[in-house]
Scaffold this motif. Sequence first.
Motif, PDB file in Angstrom:
ATOM      1  N   SER A  79       0.855  -1.188   0.000  1.00 34.51           N
ATOM      2  CA  SER A  79       0.000   0.000   0.000  1.00 34.51           C
ATOM      3  C   SER A  79       0.890   1.237   0.000  1.00 34.51           C
ATOM      4  O   SER A  79       1.841   1.314   0.782  1.00 34.51           O
ATOM      5  CB  SER A  79      -0.903   0.030   1.237  1.00 34.51           C
ATOM      6  N   LEU A  80       0.582   2.178  -0.868  1.00 36.58           N
ATOM      7  CA  LEU A  80       1.312   3.434  -0.934  1.00 36.58           C
ATOM      8  C   LEU A  80       0.352   4.583  -0.656  1.00 36.58           C
ATOM      9  O   LEU A  80      -0.798   4.562  -1.095  1.00 36.58           O
ATOM     10  CB  LEU A  80       1.957   3.633  -2.308  1.00 36.58           C
ATOM     11  N   GLY A  81       0.830   5.578   0.084  1.00 33.96           N
ATOM     12  CA  GLY A  81      -0.005   6.733   0.376  1.00 33.96           C
ATOM     13  C   GLY A  81       0.454   7.436   1.638  1.00 33.96           C
ATOM     14  O   GLY A  81       1.611   7.304   2.062  1.00 33.96           O
ATOM     15  N   ASP A  82      -0.429   8.184   2.237  1.00 28.07           N
ATOM     16  CA  ASP A  82      -0.163   8.869   3.495  1.00 28.07           C
ATOM     17  C   ASP A  82      -0.022   7.809   4.588  1.00 28.07           C
ATOM     18  O   ASP A  82      -0.984   7.097   4.903  1.00 28.07           O
ATOM     19  CB  ASP A  82      -1.324   9.818   3.804  1.00 28.07           C
ATOM     20  N   LEU A  83       1.157   7.694   5.169  1.00 26.16           N
ATOM     21  CA  LEU A  83       1.408   6.616   6.123  1.00 26.16           C
ATOM     22  C   LEU A  83       0.675   6.808   7.444  1.00 26.16           C
ATOM     23  O   LEU A  83       0.697   5.908   8.289  1.00 26.16           O
ATOM     24  CB  LEU A  83       2.913   6.479   6.361  1.00 26.16           C
ATOM     25  N   ARG A  84       0.018   7.933   7.632  1.00 25.15           N
ATOM     26  CA  ARG A  84      -0.859   8.099   8.786  1.00 25.15           C
ATOM     27  C   ARG A  84      -2.199   7.415   8.549  1.00 25.15           C
ATOM     28  O   ARG A  84      -2.967   7.212   9.500  1.00 25.15           O
ATOM     29  CB  ARG A  84      -1.090   9.580   9.075  1.00 25.15           C
ATOM     30  N   LEU A  85      -2.468   7.036   7.277  1.00 29.04           N
ATOM     31  CA  LEU A  85      -3.793   6.539   6.928  1.00 29.04           C
ATOM     32  C   LEU A  85      -3.793   5.182   6.234  1.00 29.04           C
ATOM     33  O   LEU A  85      -4.826   4.499   6.233  1.00 29.04           O
ATOM     34  CB  LEU A  85      -4.504   7.560   6.017  1.00 29.04           C
ATOM     35  N   VAL A  86      -2.679   4.769   5.624  1.00 26.52           N
ATOM     36  CA  VAL A  86      -2.685   3.508   4.882  1.00 26.52           C
ATOM     37  C   VAL A  86      -3.016   2.355   5.837  1.00 26.52           C
ATOM     38  O   VAL A  86      -2.687   2.398   7.022  1.00 26.52           O
ATOM     39  CB  VAL A  86      -1.331   3.247   4.183  1.00 26.52           C
ATOM     40  N   PRO A  87      -3.667   1.311   5.341  1.00 27.43           N
ATOM     41  CA  PRO A  87      -4.066   0.197   6.222  1.00 27.43           C
ATOM     42  C   PRO A  87      -2.857  -0.519   6.830  1.00 27.43           C
ATOM     43  O   PRO A  87      -2.017  -1.054   6.111  1.00 27.43           O
ATOM     44  CB  PRO A  87      -4.831  -0.735   5.277  1.00 27.43           C
ATOM     45  N   ILE A  88      -2.767  -0.487   8.161  1.00 21.53           N
ATOM     46  CA  ILE A  88      -1.740  -1.227   8.898  1.00 21.53           C
ATOM     47  C   ILE A  88      -2.456  -1.879  10.083  1.00 21.53           C
ATOM     48  O   ILE A  88      -2.611  -1.261  11.134  1.00 21.53           O
ATOM     49  CB  ILE A  88      -0.597  -0.318   9.385  1.00 21.53           C
ATOM     50  N   LEU A 112       5.546   6.057  13.400  1.00 20.04           N
ATOM     51  CA  LEU A 112       6.243   5.001  14.140  1.00 20.04           C
ATOM     52  C   LEU A 112       5.303   4.343  15.142  1.00 20.04           C
ATOM     53  O   LEU A 112       5.352   3.119  15.348  1.00 20.04           O
ATOM     54  CB  LEU A 112       7.470   5.581  14.836  1.00 20.04           C
ATOM     55  N   ASP A 113       4.436   5.112  15.761  1.00 24.53           N
ATOM     56  CA  ASP A 113       3.430   4.535  16.668  1.00 24.53           C
ATOM     57  C   ASP A 113       2.577   3.495  15.948  1.00 24.53           C
ATOM     58  O   ASP A 113       2.296   2.415  16.480  1.00 24.53           O
ATOM     59  CB  ASP A 113       2.518   5.632  17.221  1.00 24.53           C
ATOM     60  N   ARG A 114       2.145   3.813  14.735  1.00 22.49           N
ATOM     61  CA  ARG A 114       1.314   2.880  13.970  1.00 22.49           C
ATOM     62  C   ARG A 114       2.086   1.602  13.650  1.00 22.49           C
ATOM     63  O   ARG A 114       1.526   0.499  13.675  1.00 22.49           O
ATOM     64  CB  ARG A 114       0.834   3.526  12.669  1.00 22.49           C
ATOM     65  N   LEU A 115       3.367   1.753  13.333  1.00 20.72           N
ATOM     66  CA  LEU A 115       4.183   0.588  12.989  1.00 20.72           C
ATOM     67  C   LEU A 115       4.434  -0.289  14.218  1.00 20.72           C
ATOM     68  O   LEU A 115       4.416  -1.520  14.124  1.00 20.72           O
ATOM     69  CB  LEU A 115       5.500   1.050  12.372  1.00 20.72           C
ATOM     70  N   VAL A 116       4.666   0.334  15.360  1.00 14.17           N
ATOM     71  CA  VAL A 116       4.852  -0.427  16.598  1.00 14.17           C
ATOM     72  C   VAL A 116       3.552  -1.140  16.972  1.00 14.17           C
ATOM     73  O   VAL A 116       3.577  -2.298  17.402  1.00 14.17           O
ATOM     74  CB  VAL A 116       5.331   0.497  17.733  1.00 14.17           C
ATOM     75  N   ASP A 117       2.428  -0.470  16.801  1.00 16.30           N
ATOM     76  CA  ASP A 117       1.135  -1.092  17.103  1.00 16.30           C
ATOM     77  C   ASP A 117       0.871  -2.301  16.213  1.00 16.30           C
ATOM     78  O   ASP A 117       0.096  -3.196  16.580  1.00 16.30           O
ATOM     79  CB  ASP A 117       0.001  -0.075  16.923  1.00 16.30           C
ATOM     80  N   ALA A 118       1.511  -2.328  15.037  1.00 17.90           N
ATOM     81  CA  ALA A 118       1.316  -3.450  14.120  1.00 17.90           C
ATOM     82  C   ALA A 118       2.038  -4.709  14.581  1.00 17.90           C
ATOM     83  O   ALA A 118       1.771  -5.799  14.078  1.00 17.90           O
ATOM     84  CB  ALA A 118       1.787  -3.073  12.721  1.00 17.90           C
ATOM     85  N   LEU A 119       2.945  -4.581  15.555  1.00 13.46           N
ATOM     86  CA  LEU A 119       3.711  -5.725  16.049  1.00 13.46           C
ATOM     87  C   LEU A 119       2.887  -6.557  17.035  1.00 13.46           C
ATOM     88  O   LEU A 119       2.182  -6.010  17.884  1.00 13.46           O
ATOM     89  CB  LEU A 119       4.975  -5.256  16.762  1.00 13.46           C
ATOM     90  N   ARG A 120       3.038  -7.854  16.933  1.00 16.87           N
ATOM     91  CA  ARG A 120       2.507  -8.734  17.964  1.00 16.87           C
ATOM     92  C   ARG A 120       3.419  -8.665  19.191  1.00 16.87           C
ATOM     93  O   ARG A 120       4.603  -8.315  19.074  1.00 16.87           O
ATOM     94  CB  ARG A 120       2.445 -10.166  17.435  1.00 16.87           C
ATOM     95  N   PRO A 121       2.910  -8.998  20.375  1.00 13.15           N
ATOM     96  CA  PRO A 121       3.787  -9.055  21.556  1.00 13.15           C
ATOM     97  C   PRO A 121       4.973  -9.982  21.309  1.00 13.15           C
ATOM     98  O   PRO A 121       4.823 -11.073  20.768  1.00 13.15           O
ATOM     99  CB  PRO A 121       2.858  -9.606  22.646  1.00 13.15           C
ATOM    100  N   GLY A 122       6.153  -9.514  21.671  1.00 12.15           N
ATOM    101  CA  GLY A 122       7.363 -10.276  21.418  1.00 12.15           C
ATOM    102  C   GLY A 122       7.940 -10.057  20.038  1.00 12.15           C
ATOM    103  O   GLY A 122       8.981 -10.638  19.699  1.00 12.15           O
TER     104      GLY A 122
END
Length: 245
Positions: A79-88, A112-122
């Motif tokens: 997905s390309l676009g505004d990284l505050r809005l692209v599906p993550i 970066l918050d959105r990318l960290v939220d995309a991580l599973r625990p661990g």
Amino acid sequence: MASEVRSASAFQDDVFSQRVREQWTEQLGRRLDILIAGCGGNGATLDVDQCDPRIVGVDEDLPPLRARTAAREDLESWSLGDLRLVPIPPRSFDVVYVCFLLERVRNAELILDRLVDALRPGGLLLLRMRDRGSAYGFCDRMTPEWLRRMLWRRLCPPGSVGPLPAVYEPVTSRAGIQAYCLKRGLMIAEDYSAMSGPARRGPHAGLVGFVCRAVSALTNGRLNGAEDEIAMVIRRPQNHFARII
């Protein structure tokens, strides 16, 4: 936490790829889900074919990034676009690889918050970025855009993607990332530095190196004249009670 200087290729080929393989082993062979943020830029690949992961990419929607992303064969989707809005989707990835992205986007901490939220625990956050606190990063962000475009063709190796925006918000520094991880309960497991700026690998690398050393000397060493890249292996805790601010 380890901290050392390594060659730029060591991050990708030796350290990052090895950490992904270890993560795969820890998952007892379960297929890994990997998100590459900055998938259209330079160096945004991992040597993990033997793990047979599912790899998804996100990036800004800029012509050179779109062309590079569309040409990739390792991405299951992108997905390309505004990284505050692209599906993550949150908690959907075992590994998030952020590759030379934060220094070229606005609202970097929010992204970066959105990318960290995309991580599973661990999960693992693998981070490569140009250092705001380096002489190279200083020159990159202080050079007018028209001049950056002109110099790019003369100074950078053929095939380099760019020039891309040079924003360099405060989080794009070692101190900035350390503070970010402290506030969000993330653990920096490994911390490396390298010299990898495109202009430092081009036909006039000697001249670029001289300019960086001169800028460093003029700031009494406050700006690093040798290394310009920061690479970190960061882990999101398994403990769901870890403090997230």
